[in-house]
Design a protein around this motif. Structure first.
Motif, mmCIF file in Angstrom:
data_model
loop_
_atom_site.group_PDB
_atom_site.id
_atom_site.type_symbol
_atom_site.label_atom_id
_atom_site.label_comp_id
_atom_site.label_asym_id
_atom_site.label_seq_id
_atom_site.Cartn_x
_atom_site.Cartn_y
_atom_site.Cartn_z
ATOM 1 N N TYR A 1 -8.738 -39.444 19.162
ATOM 2 C CA TYR A 1 -7.559 -40.310 19.123
ATOM 3 C C TYR A 1 -6.521 -39.886 20.158
ATOM 4 N N ARG A 2 -6.406 -38.588 20.393
ATOM 5 C CA ARG A 2 -5.442 -38.106 21.384
ATOM 6 C C ARG A 2 -6.086 -37.893 22.752
ATOM 7 N N GLY A 3 -7.395 -38.162 22.866
ATOM 8 C CA GLY A 3 -8.068 -38.067 24.161
ATOM 9 C C GLY A 3 -8.415 -36.655 24.573
ATOM 10 N N ILE A 4 -8.553 -35.749 23.623
ATOM 11 C CA ILE A 4 -8.888 -34.360 23.920
ATOM 12 C C ILE A 4 -10.336 -34.107 23.504
ATOM 13 N N HIS A 5 -11.150 -33.638 24.448
ATOM 14 C CA HIS A 5 -12.570 -33.461 24.184
ATOM 15 C C HIS A 5 -13.015 -32.054 24.598
ATOM 16 N N ASN A 6 -13.751 -31.409 23.704
ATOM 17 C CA ASN A 6 -14.392 -30.125 23.967
ATOM 18 C C ASN A 6 -13.408 -28.974 24.171
ATOM 19 N N GLU A 7 -12.246 -29.043 23.515
ATOM 20 C CA GLU A 7 -11.281 -27.948 23.624
ATOM 21 C C GLU A 7 -10.238 -28.053 22.518
ATOM 22 N N ARG A 8 -9.741 -26.899 22.099
ATOM 23 C CA ARG A 8 -8.657 -26.848 21.117
ATOM 24 C C ARG A 8 -7.452 -26.058 21.632
ATOM 25 N N ARG A 9 -7.644 -25.245 22.653
ATOM 26 C CA ARG A 9 -6.537 -24.416 23.139
ATOM 27 C C ARG A 9 -5.744 -25.219 24.176
ATOM 28 N N VAL A 10 -5.017 -26.219 23.649
ATOM 29 C CA VAL A 10 -4.203 -27.073 24.517
ATOM 30 C C VAL A 10 -2.780 -27.100 23.991
ATOM 31 N N ILE A 11 -1.838 -27.381 24.879
ATOM 32 C CA ILE A 11 -0.460 -27.620 24.477
ATOM 33 C C ILE A 11 -0.043 -28.961 25.059
ATOM 34 N N PHE A 12 0.399 -29.857 24.177
ATOM 35 C CA PHE A 12 0.873 -31.170 24.597
ATOM 36 C C PHE A 12 2.324 -31.049 25.036
ATOM 37 N N MET A 13 2.627 -31.570 26.244
ATOM 38 C CA MET A 13 3.984 -31.489 26.787
ATOM 39 C C MET A 13 4.388 -32.820 27.395
ATOM 40 N N ILE B 1 10.877 -10.004 17.878
ATOM 41 C CA ILE B 1 9.474 -9.589 17.919
ATOM 42 C C ILE B 1 8.726 -10.545 18.829
ATOM 43 N N GLU B 2 7.976 -10.008 19.775
ATOM 44 C CA GLU B 2 7.211 -10.881 20.668
ATOM 45 C C GLU B 2 5.893 -11.290 20.006
ATOM 46 N N ARG B 3 5.716 -12.578 19.849
ATOM 47 C CA ARG B 3 4.445 -13.144 19.383
ATOM 48 C C ARG B 3 3.878 -13.954 20.529
ATOM 49 N N VAL B 4 2.602 -13.831 20.759
ATOM 50 C CA VAL B 4 2.017 -14.510 21.913
ATOM 51 C C VAL B 4 0.707 -15.179 21.540
ATOM 52 N N ALA B 5 0.544 -16.398 22.031
ATOM 53 C CA ALA B 5 -0.721 -17.133 21.934
ATOM 54 C C ALA B 5 -1.194 -17.356 23.369
ATOM 55 N N ARG B 6 -2.272 -16.742 23.714
ATOM 56 C CA ARG B 6 -2.702 -16.717 25.115
ATOM 57 C C ARG B 6 -3.709 -17.819 25.442
ATOM 58 N N LEU B 7 -3.670 -18.206 26.697
ATOM 59 C CA LEU B 7 -4.679 -19.057 27.316
ATOM 60 C C LEU B 7 -4.749 -20.441 26.667
ATOM 61 N N PHE B 8 -3.718 -21.226 26.937
ATOM 62 C CA PHE B 8 -3.678 -22.624 26.536
ATOM 63 C C PHE B 8 -3.615 -23.489 27.791
ATOM 64 N N ILE B 9 -4.111 -24.702 27.693
ATOM 65 C CA ILE B 9 -4.133 -25.636 28.825
ATOM 66 C C ILE B 9 -3.068 -26.712 28.612
ATOM 67 N N ILE B 10 -2.279 -26.961 29.626
ATOM 68 C CA ILE B 10 -1.235 -27.982 29.543
ATOM 69 C C ILE B 10 -1.854 -29.379 29.639
ATOM 70 N N VAL B 11 -1.486 -30.233 28.692
ATOM 71 C CA VAL B 11 -1.915 -31.629 28.685
ATOM 72 C C VAL B 11 -0.669 -32.510 28.610
ATOM 73 N N PRO B 12 -0.433 -33.370 29.604
ATOM 74 C CA PRO B 12 0.708 -34.290 29.523
ATOM 75 C C PRO B 12 0.498 -35.269 28.370
ATOM 76 N N TYR B 13 1.587 -35.558 27.647
ATOM 77 C CA TYR B 13 1.445 -36.437 26.488
ATOM 78 C C TYR B 13 2.765 -37.146 26.221
ATOM 79 N N THR C 1 6.899 -29.865 22.095
ATOM 80 C CA THR C 1 5.500 -29.580 22.416
ATOM 81 C C THR C 1 4.699 -29.541 21.115
ATOM 82 N N ALA C 2 3.385 -29.576 21.249
ATOM 83 C CA ALA C 2 2.524 -29.507 20.064
ATOM 84 C C ALA C 2 1.262 -28.724 20.392
ATOM 85 N N THR C 3 0.798 -27.936 19.429
ATOM 86 C CA THR C 3 -0.479 -27.226 19.536
ATOM 87 C C THR C 3 -1.239 -27.420 18.226
ATOM 88 N N TYR C 4 -2.540 -27.213 18.293
ATOM 89 C CA TYR C 4 -3.340 -27.269 17.068
ATOM 90 C C TYR C 4 -3.163 -25.974 16.274
#
Length: 770
Positions: free
Chosen positions: A677-689, A714-726, A733-736
């Motif tokens: 529905y959001r047009g994202i295929h074969n990946e979950r490590r994305v950030i919608f911007m 406290i530094e919390r980090v989620a590494r290696l996400f791909i930017i997707v325009p939305y 922004t949104a992430t899974y």
């Protein structure tokens, strides 16, 4: 590092697949939903086992879907497919023919299993026998049921206090199992009963109990077919509750208007291609949202206040024609103080805070100003905020102004997530039980239950971290992946002396464990439940307070599975021994006996065994549905609530992030990698911007980035996400989830309800170094 010393990974691997992006859909379901559903069912279960079970799912006399809590129609159920795409995928997961034998566990170290992603872990198959991970062990190994129960019982009895143990419940647990579970836990001596409600609709339960006298919604499914306006806030039904689309379509066909309010344009709020109609099969859709208000993350409070001011102005022009003055006078308190504030609201400023143009807000006000048959629906987009309780109360304020409660076609509709999460709470799965509930337990069973409040989810995690909890017992669920602040939670769980999980399938919570760990395999909803040669049934409560039976039809994958009620009763016997005053064997051998006990203890369940056998079950009492309000503070009156707007201060390089589900998952269970529905295929490590934010920050589509949160320094980090325009508001922004959960601070919770604020996290975004 040797496997003995290596810590199993608490999160999904920081690796990428081959992402492809297509245009987001503007409609939901249709034949692609049918194809995707059947593909999973055939792959996991074969051509007969799963497809045959689909005909019994959500049917009268059949079994209840183990995913969402959307109600079944009272009468007109589809004889072919009373389920949705994700319901079929849930069945495929539990009806799979793959199973995990002792050989599997011997061949796979825990630390190696944890290197897989959540989807790969879940796809391994059903757990076929109890397994045990000894202190210092690297592999789970078989253990007998007898030894497992006594090992857990001995550990519980060795604790300095029952309050050093916590007992978690997921929404899949039946009414019967939930009741005996809380009964055991309270006879053991604690109210440490965190449950999945603490992480989702706890803000709803808290707010509604104070505002209308019951922590549940007030509508029935039939109200959707007899309403003028449906407002959907902070909810994405096309993915999270797909069967709701059928109700919305029917409402539209009956003349209802729909207002959708969400930061993202979601396909399931725009249009619906009903695959059970000729029109839908041919590709024709029903337009759902007449008006789509693209609110900023947590801009809902400002939006509601702007609506109230516009309606107030209209009421001043047409006295008595916009507000329901008779209802307000008869059934509410606090109107004068409330309205004295509303009259001074600044609509322009509120619309700016909401992120919605003034003209659109006026359209929304015009849609509802002369209507009273209004239903307001909401989910996590409202509740998982610091002001979640007040946001729900503001929804109540609007319904009170319009008199949109206690009448046909109107009311409050919190849409619950898991299939029996509402039933769990009804069965007294609660860390803050009411005095009258505990008094009734004492009267019926003859023991003194503990009175002090226990730990909820966030409290349990902190208590584990501080060494106050030694044992964690989970009745279903994937606690680690569902909870906030993943790194913190994992550290907490590793400090436990023992972790125990009652489960159908392997998940990450089995792999990040205490010094000792045990997995107890249980039956799924679709499995036959046979006790002493007789087929049994359980019961569940849906989002609208209907209790109905659920009877599995599939042969269990293993002969070494026990049902949840049997597991609880055997554990109670092994733990409490001669000091118990309860006949646990009676309840282990008979669901009817459990239901008789429930009928003695819980209001609304009188003659439970007779009424639950009626086709379609029965409705529980709901006073506000009848226009009666019995709040703790007021008798027969619902109070208007004075609330404040949230004040979000962000640095120039900060963004608001919300966590969302992919269409290919249910809660923490990942079915696949396609969020079509959001047009994202074969990946979950994305950030919608928003595209403007991408350009302003010097990024481009496809950039690899790391996400940071600095709550409490406290530094919390989620590494290696791909930017997707939305199409999402600027600075939003949104992430899974669960991938984004590592960024949700453990100390960022809703006021009063203590619900994690997973729908609003302040983040910084930097290019990935590597």
């Amino acid at each position: 590092m040797s496997k003995e010393n290596e810590q199993p990974a608490a999160e999904n691997p920081e690796t990428l697949h081959k992402l492809t992006v297509s245009q987001p859909k503007k409609w939901a379901a249709g034949m692609p939903a049918v194809t995707a559903a059947l593909k999973d069912v055939f792959e996991e279960t074969g051509a007969i086992r799963g497809p045959g079970a689909l005909f019994s799912m959500n049917q009268k006399g059949g079994f209840d879907c183990s995913s969402c809590a959307w109600p079944d129609p009272d009468d007109d159920r589809s004889p072919v497919a009373e389920y949705c795409e994700n319901g079929a995928k849930a069945l495929a997961e539990e009806a799979t023919t793959k199973k995990l034998t002792p050989e599997f566990f011997a061949q796979n170290a825990v630390v190696d299993l944890a290197k897989l992603d959540d989807m790969e872990i879940g796809k391994k198959g059903r757990i076929a026998q109890p397994v045990y991970l000894p202190k210092g062990g690297t592999h789970y190994q078989p253990i007998s049921w007898h030894d497992a129960f006594h090992k857990i019982g001995d550990k519980l009895n060795s604790l300095a206090s029952p309050n050093e143990a916590a007992f978690y419940t997921s929404g899949r647990t039946s009414n019967e199992a939930s009741f005996v579970y809380q009964l055991f836990v309270r006879e053991y001596g604690t109210n440490n009963m965190p449950d999945c409600s603490n992480m989702c609709h706890e803000s709803t339960s808290t707010a509604l109990a104070e505002a209308i006298g019951i922590g549940k919604g007030t509508v029935t499914l039939n109200d959707f077919y007899d309403t003028d306006v449906i407002i959907i806030m902070g909810q994405n039904p096309g993915t999270n509750h797909p069967r709701m689309l059928t109700a919305l379509e029917k409402a539209k066909n009956n003349g209802s208007k729909i207002i959708a309010i969400n930061p993202l344009y979601e396909a399931g709020l725009m249009a619906f291609k009903n695959p059970q109609t000729v029109k839908g099969i041919l590709g024709f859709s029903t337009q759902l949202a007449d008006l789509y208000l693209q609110v900023q993350i947590n801009g809902d409070m400002a939006l509601l206040k702007a609506l109230e001011k516009l309606l107030y102005d209209a009421e001043m022009q047409e006295p008595g024609k916009v507000f329901d003055r008779q209802f307000i006078e008869k059934s509410t308190v606090g109107y004068e103080e409330f309205i004295s504030r509303v009259k001074h609201f600044d609509v322009d400023a509120l619309c700016a805070a909401a992120g919605v143009p003034v003209e659109q807000m006026k359209q929304a006000a015009d849609t509802i100003k002369h209507k009273s048959k209004i239903i307001i629906c909401w989910a996590m987009g409202i509740t998982q905020h610091k002001n979640g309780v007040n946001a729900v109360k503001e929804i109540v304020n609007l319904t009170l102004l319009k008199g949109s409660i206690g009448k046909a076609g109107a009311g409050l509709c919190p849409v619950r997530g898991h299939s029996n999460v509402q039933g769990n709470r009804t069965m007294m799965i609660y860390d803050k039980p009411y005095k009258k509930q505990l008094d009734k337990l004492k009267e019926v069973f003859g023991f003194e239950p503990p009175r002090e409040h226990g730990y909820d989810v966030v409290g349990s995690i902190k208590a584990m971290h501080e060494g106050k909890l030694k044992v964690f017992f989970a009745m279903g669920g994937n606690f680690l992946s569902a909870t906030p602040d993943t790194t913190f939670t994992a550290e907490a769980m590793r400090k436990l002396e023992m972790s125990v999980h009652v489960s159908t399938k392997l998940n990450r919570s089995h792999l990040v464990h205490g010094e000792e760990a045990i997995i107890l395999p249980t039956l799924s909803r679709s499995d036959k439940d046979v006790v002493h040669g007789e087929d049994q049934f359980i019961s569940c409560e849906n989002s609208m307070g209907v209790v109905q039976s659920s009877k599995g039809i599939l042969e269990p994958i293993s002969e070494e599975l026990l049902n949840e009620t049997q597991i609880v009763c055997e554990l109670a016997k092994a733990t409490l021994g001669s000091r118990t005053v309860i006949d646990w064997d009676k309840y282990a051998n008979s669901y009817d006996a459990v239901r008789d006990a429930i009928g003695q203890v819980i209001p609304g369940f009188e003659n439970y065994n007779q009424r639950v056998r009626l086709p379609g079950g029965f409705y529980l009492p709901n006073a506000p549905r009848e226009g009666k309000f019995e709040t703790e503070e007021f008798k027969d009156k619902a109070p208007f609530t004075i609330t404040q707007l949230p004040d979000h201060q962000m640095a120039d390089d900060e963004y608001m992030m919300t966590t969302i589900r992919s269409h290919d998952q249910f809660n923490t269970t990942i079915y696949g990698m396609q969020d079509r529905y959001r047009g994202i295929h074969n990946e979950r490590r994305v950030i919608f911007m928003n595209p403007k934010d991408i350009a302003k920050a010097g990024f481009i589509q496809g950039d690899k980035v790391d996400l940071f949160n600095y709550h409490d320094d406290i530094e919390r980090v989620a590494r290696l996400f791909i930017i997707v325009p939305y199409n999402i508001p600027e600075r939003n922004t949104a992430t899974y989830y669960p991938e984004g959960n590592v960024l949700v601070p453990i100390n960022s919770v809703a006021e009063k309800s203590n619900c994690p604020t997973s729908k609003l996290v302040f983040i910084k975004i930097r290019k990935h170094d590597g």
